[in-house]
Design an enzyme around this catalytic site. Structure first.
Site, PDB file in Angstrom:
ATOM      1  N   THR A 159       0.274  -4.719  -3.421  1.00 54.19           N
ATOM      2  CA  THR A 159       0.922  -5.244  -2.220  1.00 54.19           C
ATOM      3  C   THR A 159       2.068  -4.348  -1.791  1.00 54.19           C
ATOM      4  O   THR A 159       2.268  -4.083  -0.597  1.00 54.19           O
ATOM      5  CB  THR A 159       1.432  -6.673  -2.457  1.00 54.19           C
ATOM      6  OG1 THR A 159       0.335  -7.510  -2.840  1.00 54.19           O
ATOM      7  CG2 THR A 159       2.069  -7.244  -1.191  1.00 54.19           C
ATOM      8  N   LYS A 203      -5.883  -9.352   3.470  1.00 57.81           N
ATOM      9  CA  LYS A 203      -6.155  -9.698   2.077  1.00 57.81           C
ATOM     10  C   LYS A 203      -7.213 -10.791   2.130  1.00 57.81           C
ATOM     11  O   LYS A 203      -6.914 -11.942   2.479  1.00 57.81           O
ATOM     12  CB  LYS A 203      -4.884 -10.192   1.382  1.00 57.81           C
ATOM     13  CG  LYS A 203      -5.024 -10.289  -0.140  1.00 57.81           C
ATOM     14  CD  LYS A 203      -3.689 -10.583  -0.803  1.00 57.81           C
ATOM     15  CE  LYS A 203      -3.839 -10.661  -2.317  1.00 57.81           C
ATOM     16  NZ  LYS A 203      -3.997  -9.331  -2.946  1.00 57.81           N
ATOM     17  N   SER A 214      -4.808 -15.951  -4.538  1.00 53.94           N
ATOM     18  CA  SER A 214      -4.625 -17.107  -5.421  1.00 53.94           C
ATOM     19  C   SER A 214      -3.301 -16.982  -6.152  1.00 53.94           C
ATOM     20  O   SER A 214      -2.867 -15.876  -6.474  1.00 53.94           O
ATOM     21  CB  SER A 214      -5.781 -17.208  -6.427  1.00 53.94           C
ATOM     22  OG  SER A 214      -5.943 -15.999  -7.148  1.00 53.94           O
ATOM     23  N   ASP A 274       2.411 -12.637  -1.723  1.00 55.33           N
ATOM     24  CA  ASP A 274       1.727 -11.461  -1.180  1.00 55.33           C
ATOM     25  C   ASP A 274       1.564 -11.583   0.330  1.00 55.33           C
ATOM     26  O   ASP A 274       1.748 -10.611   1.073  1.00 55.33           O
ATOM     27  CB  ASP A 274       0.354 -11.281  -1.830  1.00 55.33           C
ATOM     28  CG  ASP A 274       0.435 -10.738  -3.248  1.00 55.33           C
ATOM     29  OD1 ASP A 274       1.561 -10.464  -3.713  1.00 55.33           O
ATOM     30  OD2 ASP A 274      -0.618 -10.596  -3.886  1.00 55.33           O
ATOM     31  N   GLU A 317      -6.370  -5.169   1.171  1.00 48.75           N
ATOM     32  CA  GLU A 317      -5.852  -5.231  -0.198  1.00 48.75           C
ATOM     33  C   GLU A 317      -6.722  -6.146  -1.046  1.00 48.75           C
ATOM     34  O   GLU A 317      -6.923  -7.318  -0.719  1.00 48.75           O
ATOM     35  CB  GLU A 317      -4.418  -5.750  -0.212  1.00 48.75           C
ATOM     36  CG  GLU A 317      -3.830  -5.764  -1.612  1.00 48.75           C
ATOM     37  CD  GLU A 317      -2.536  -6.559  -1.711  1.00 48.75           C
ATOM     38  OE1 GLU A 317      -2.254  -7.066  -2.823  1.00 48.75           O
ATOM     39  OE2 GLU A 317      -1.827  -6.683  -0.703  1.00 48.75           O
ATOM     40  N   GLY A 318      -7.244  -5.606  -2.137  1.00 46.91           N
ATOM     41  CA  GLY A 318      -8.057  -6.404  -3.039  1.00 46.91           C
ATOM     42  C   GLY A 318      -7.214  -7.325  -3.899  1.00 46.91           C
ATOM     43  O   GLY A 318      -5.994  -7.445  -3.722  1.00 46.91           O
ATOM     44  N   GLY A 349      -6.323  -8.447  -8.049  1.00 51.09           N
ATOM     45  CA  GLY A 349      -6.446  -7.988  -9.425  1.00 51.09           C
ATOM     46  C   GLY A 349      -6.816  -6.520  -9.514  1.00 51.09           C
ATOM     47  O   GLY A 349      -6.255  -5.678  -8.806  1.00 51.09           O
ATOM     48  N   ASN A 358       2.531   4.168  -9.899  1.00 55.51           N
ATOM     49  CA  ASN A 358       3.605   3.202  -9.668  1.00 55.51           C
ATOM     50  C   ASN A 358       4.314   2.829 -10.966  1.00 55.51           C
ATOM     51  O   ASN A 358       3.681   2.427 -11.942  1.00 55.51           O
ATOM     52  CB  ASN A 358       3.037   1.933  -9.011  1.00 55.51           C
ATOM     53  CG  ASN A 358       4.125   0.946  -8.651  1.00 55.51           C
ATOM     54  OD1 ASN A 358       5.258   1.323  -8.401  1.00 55.51           O
ATOM     55  ND2 ASN A 358       3.772  -0.329  -8.625  1.00 55.51           N
TER      56      ASN A 358
END
Length: 259
Positions: free
Chosen positions: A20, A41, A45, A59, A120-121, A123, A180
């Site tokens: 994110t 997205k 969840s 998110d 954005e996926g 997990g 990151n």
């Protein structure tokens, strides 16, 4: 005549790895460059209670802030579930299922609003996103270039290389890798060794390395801001979201057999 919708699919080596953050940074840079861009997205969840008892998905809040609150939450994320579990498990707790068709068709709601959409996926690359289906299946149907966010942690080299290998086996273009520092307590020597290992062994270019920051902060990163993100985007597969659920299920099953 309007240009076909273009985009970039952002995935990660794990959950909580910084997808994110990276997505919002790209969106904000594109907006500064005058690009009409959206953030999608497909499902989310894990929510928290808001000040008035409402459900808040952090998110979605951050993605909405990135696009300047120009678009409703249902456009950014049309499917939301409360439990902090993989979407199909979270949906099951509510007596629901993740709508596979909506995962795909939801992207086309952006078609008349923006020229580029960042997807954005959830997990990691092979995390469940619907019953019998993973993030990789959705990305394969969109046929967008994939940007991998890799965490600088012990085991990160293996996670990154395996993910890149899996993406390539799907026949997808890897736009690049963003490293990151997602852990505040991550040892500096581990992070440095992981970054070097990924750079030396990855089959894709490392585009930028971003430092750790407190949740929600987005300080500009020079290396990141010099990337021409727009040029890395590709066209969304025009057939995504047009097939029946049975066809989608068969396609996913066939891929699992090949892998």
């Amino acid at each position: 005549m309007r240009e076909p919708l273009r985009g970039l699919f952002v995935t990660g080596t794990n959950t909580g790895i910084g997808k994110t953050r990276v997505t919002t940074m790209i969106v904000q840079q594109m907006l500064r460059d005058g690009v009409h861009v959206g953030a999608y997205k497909p499902v989310c969840s894990g929510c928290e209670p808001g000040p008035n008892g409402e459900d808040i998905w952090s998110d979605i809040v951050r993605l909405s802030e990135a696009v300047g609150h120009r678009y409703p939450d249902d456009l950014i994320c049309p499917q939301r579930f409360r439990a902090a579990l993989a979407p199909p498990d979270a949906a099951r707790l509510e007596g629901k299922t993740v709508d596979r068709e909506l995962l795909r068709s939801g992207i086309w709601n952006w078609e008349d609003k923006v020229e580029i959409v960042l997807v954005e996926g959830v997990g990691g690359w092979r995390s469940p996103i619907a019953e019998g289906e993973t993030v990789a299946d959705l990305a394969t149907d969109f046929q967008l270039p994939v940007l991998l966010v890799a965490g600088l942690e012990l085991g990160g080299i293996n996670h990154a290389l395996l993910t890149l290998e899996s993406i390539a086996r799907r026949g997808l273009v890897v736009a690049g890798v963003v490293l990151n520092h997602h852990r505040a307590d991550g040892p500096a020597d581990v992070a440095a060794a992981t970054a070097a290992g990924i750079r030396d062994n990855a089959t894709a270019s490392v585009l930028a390395t971003i430092p750790h920051e407190p949740h929600g902060r987005l300080t500009p990163v020079r290396e990141f801001d010099t990337v021409d993100w727009r040029s890395l985007c590709g066209h969304v597969n025009s057939e995504a979201g047009t097939r029946t659920s049975a066809a989608v299920e068969q396609c996913a099953d066939d891929r699992d057999v090949r892998l």
